[in-house]
Design an enzyme around this catalytic site. Structure first.
Site, short mmCIF file in Angstrom:
data_model
loop_
_atom_site.label_atom_id
_atom_site.label_comp_id
_atom_site.label_asym_id
_atom_site.label_seq_id
_atom_site.Cartn_x
_atom_site.Cartn_y
_atom_site.Cartn_z
CG PHE A 1 -3.37 -14.78 -28.96
CD1 PHE A 1 -3.69 -14.53 -30.29
CD2 PHE A 1 -2.53 -15.84 -28.68
CE1 PHE A 1 -3.17 -15.33 -31.31
CE2 PHE A 1 -2.02 -16.65 -29.68
CZ PHE A 1 -2.34 -16.39 -31.00
CE1 TYR B 1 -1.50 -18.35 -8.70
CE2 TYR B 1 0.28 -17.28 -7.50
CZ TYR B 1 -0.57 -17.33 -8.58
OH TYR B 1 -0.47 -16.38 -9.55
CE LYS C 1 1.61 -14.37 -11.39
NZ LYS C 1 1.40 -13.49 -12.58
CB THR D 1 -9.73 -14.21 -14.29
OG1 THR D 1 -8.64 -15.05 -13.91
CG2 THR D 1 -9.73 -12.95 -13.45
P1 NAD Z 1 -7.11 -13.45 -18.02
O1 NAD Z 1 -7.04 -14.83 -18.53
O2 NAD Z 1 -8.44 -12.88 -17.72
O3 NAD Z 1 -6.39 -12.44 -19.03
C1 NAD Z 1 -5.30 -12.82 -19.82
C2 NAD Z 1 -5.08 -11.83 -20.94
O4 NAD Z 1 -3.89 -12.21 -21.65
C3 NAD Z 1 -6.19 -11.80 -22.01
O5 NAD Z 1 -6.37 -10.48 -22.45
C4 NAD Z 1 -5.61 -12.65 -23.14
O6 NAD Z 1 -6.11 -12.32 -24.43
C5 NAD Z 1 -4.16 -12.26 -23.03
N1 NAD Z 1 -3.24 -13.21 -23.65
C6 NAD Z 1 -2.98 -14.49 -23.29
N2 NAD Z 1 -2.04 -15.02 -24.11
C7 NAD Z 1 -1.70 -14.05 -24.98
C8 NAD Z 1 -0.77 -13.95 -26.06
N3 NAD Z 1 0.01 -14.98 -26.41
N4 NAD Z 1 -0.71 -12.79 -26.76
C9 NAD Z 1 -1.50 -11.73 -26.44
N5 NAD Z 1 -2.36 -11.75 -25.42
C10 NAD Z 1 -2.47 -12.89 -24.70
O7 NAD Z 1 -6.16 -13.44 -16.73
P2 NAD Z 1 -6.06 -12.54 -15.43
O8 NAD Z 1 -6.53 -13.38 -14.29
O9 NAD Z 1 -6.61 -11.18 -15.63
O10 NAD Z 1 -4.47 -12.47 -15.29
C11 NAD Z 1 -3.70 -11.33 -15.61
C12 NAD Z 1 -2.53 -11.25 -14.65
O11 NAD Z 1 -3.03 -11.04 -13.32
C13 NAD Z 1 -1.69 -12.53 -14.59
O12 NAD Z 1 -0.34 -12.18 -14.42
C14 NAD Z 1 -2.20 -13.20 -13.33
O13 NAD Z 1 -1.28 -14.08 -12.75
C15 NAD Z 1 -2.43 -11.98 -12.46
N6 NAD Z 1 -3.29 -12.19 -11.27
C16 NAD Z 1 -4.46 -12.86 -11.35
C17 NAD Z 1 -5.22 -13.06 -10.20
C18 NAD Z 1 -6.54 -13.79 -10.24
O14 NAD Z 1 -7.02 -14.19 -9.18
N7 NAD Z 1 -7.15 -13.96 -11.38
C19 NAD Z 1 -4.79 -12.53 -8.97
C20 NAD Z 1 -3.60 -11.81 -8.93
C21 NAD Z 1 -2.85 -11.65 -10.09
#
Ligand code: NAD
Ligand code: NA
Length: 399
Positions: free
Chosen positions: A74, A236, A245, A276
């Site tokens: 998105f 968290y 989660k 991120t």
């Molecule tokens: P990010 O913000 O970089 O990526 C989010 C993605 O979701 C993007 O591609 C965005 O376009 C998409 N998105 C958001 N809303 C949308 C919608 N309505 N329709 C379509 N696409 C949509 O986030 P991230 O940090 O890569 O997180 C991804 C996963 O990893 C999450 O579940 C997060 O909790 C998990 N995570 C993150 C971390 C961290 O430290 N960043 C650590 C462990 C796990």
């Protein structure tokens, strides 16, 4: 136009297409340098494919095992005189590089929570790939409109029960201060956060994909979670996001049941804390990350999203003997190096010592800041930011 960073709090309002392209190329080079991911995925759907872990998952699959990829995200498209978002430029760069390498790559830009985008995705899989053998679920969003009821949910990042006071940093100024975050006032905030970031939408995707017959025999699906250290538990893992989660993790057995007759498997991978767009919005966490980076870089165990996703695919999801190592709660752990006792002991010690005055010395706040700007295509080596950038860069497969 000349594009420079413009920030508001933890959000960067601008994005640089050439820098984003360079960042994607760097990730591709890393994956290639690690060699082929043997027995890797071949036809992959990535939901949340434009930034962070999802983008890196897409790159690891495409350039690690020659996978065809469909990415759903998105993002705001670019147009003449108007900048797109970072994820738009990342996806434009990814497709360009994938196509140049002879790989199939198409993308869908829209609300992944909607039935409409699910339908569109299924049609594209049917038309071009027939079936997919891996579905990566990597959405991070502050809100979700429920596709069946139309109810709009907003997630909150709050503790549950008591107020939480701890250190936090403004990574732009380097000022360390105490922050107190009040707990949720009602259970609705918890339920709303679960509705946005829990497992229901992942389940809806897998149900729809299965019903349409577009999941291959032996299909795998993976979603991402986080645990982290005790010092961030109140905000968290034991906070509202942690409840979501828990819900996501509890969806794994449900999906395993659903995928049984396809010999399919579902997984949650617990990933490392990384810079991120989503994590920079969580209080306290950026200070933890900047201390973690300092310690892990010194030990030589630091990883970014691409290192994490390459390792997830090569050493966890697609192993030589087909076995997937899980923890006692049934989760994949690629946060293992973050959670190592020696790393956590050093971070905890530094945490107590951190002040505004010693921050730049004892933490990697500079690395944090740089990675934050890198997310938006800024501060990449080899890019001349004084030069006009072409803001009107398109994702080839999207009209
Ligand atoms: P990010 O913000 O970089 O990526 C989010 C993605 O979701 C993007 O591609 C965005 O376009 C998409 N998105 C958001 N809303 C949308 C919608 N309505 N329709 C379509 N696409 C949509 O986030 P991230 O940090 O890569 O997180 C991804 C996963 O990893 C999450 O579940 C997060 O909790 C998990 N995570 C993150 C971390 C961290 O430290 N960043 C650590 C462990 C796990
Ligand atoms: Na992502």
């Amino acid at each position: 136009m000349i594009i420079q960073p413009r920030t508001r709090g933890f959000i960067c309002l601008t994005a640089h297409p050439d820098g984003a392209h360079q960042a994607v190329k760097n990730q591709i080079e890393y994956v290639k340098s690690k060699g082929e991911i043997k027995n890797g995925p071949k036809k992959v759907l990535v939901i949340g494919a434009s930034t962070g872990f999802g983008l890196s998952s897409r790159i690891a699959a495409a350039f690690g095992s020659d996978a065809s990829t469909i990415g759903v995200f998105f993002e705001k498209p670019a147009s003449e005189g108007k900048m797109g978002t970072a994820g738009w430029y990342n996806s434009a760069a990814f497709e360009k590089e994938a196509h140049a390498a002879g790989l199939y790559a198409k993308s869908i830009n829209g609300d992944a929570f909607s039935d409409e985008v699910k339908k569109e995705t299924i049609e594209l899989i049917k038309k071009d790939l027939g079936q997919v053998d891996l579905v990566v679920y990597s959405l991070a969003s502050p809100r979700r409109t429920h596709p069946k009821t139309g109810v709009a949910y907003a997630s909150v990042l709050k503790p549950i029960g008591q107020p939480f006071t701890n250190k936090t940093v403004d990574f732009h100024t380097g000022v360390v201060s105490d922050i107190t975050i009040n707990p949720v006032e009602n259970d609705e905030d918890i339920a709303n956060t679960i509705a946005v970031m829990g497992g229901e939408d992942w389940k809806f995707w897998i149900e729809d994909l299965k019903a349409a017959g577009v999941l291959a025999e032996g299909v795998k699906t993976v979603a991402y979670s986080y645990i982290g250290p005790e010092l961030t538990f109140p905000i968290y893992r034991n906070g509202t996001i942690g409840q979501a989660k828990n819900d996501l993790e509890a969806t794994v057995p449900v999906l395993n049941d659903l995928l049984k007759d396809l010999n399919g498997k579902s997984y949650v991978s617990v990933n490392k804390a990384l810079v991120t767009q989503s994590s920079s919005a969580i209080p306290v966490v950026p200070l933890y990350i900047s201390l973690l980076y300092k310690v892990m870089k010194a030990k030589g165990t630091h990883e970014g999203t691409i290192e994490q996703m390459q390792r997830l695919f090569a050493d966890r999801l697609y192993t030589e003997n087909g076995e997937v190592a899980l923890d006692e709660a049934g989760r994949i752990r690629v946060d293992d190096w973050e959670m190592a006792d020696d790393v956590q002991a050093e971070v905890a010690k530094l945490w107590d010592e951190t002040t505004t005055e010693n921050l730049s010395e004892i933490s990697d706040i500079e690395g944090y800041r740089k990675e934050f700007f890198n997310l938006f295509g800024f501060e990449l080596d080899g890019i001349d930011y004084e030069k006009d950038a072409n803001e009107n860069v398109q994702v080839p497969s999207i009209e």
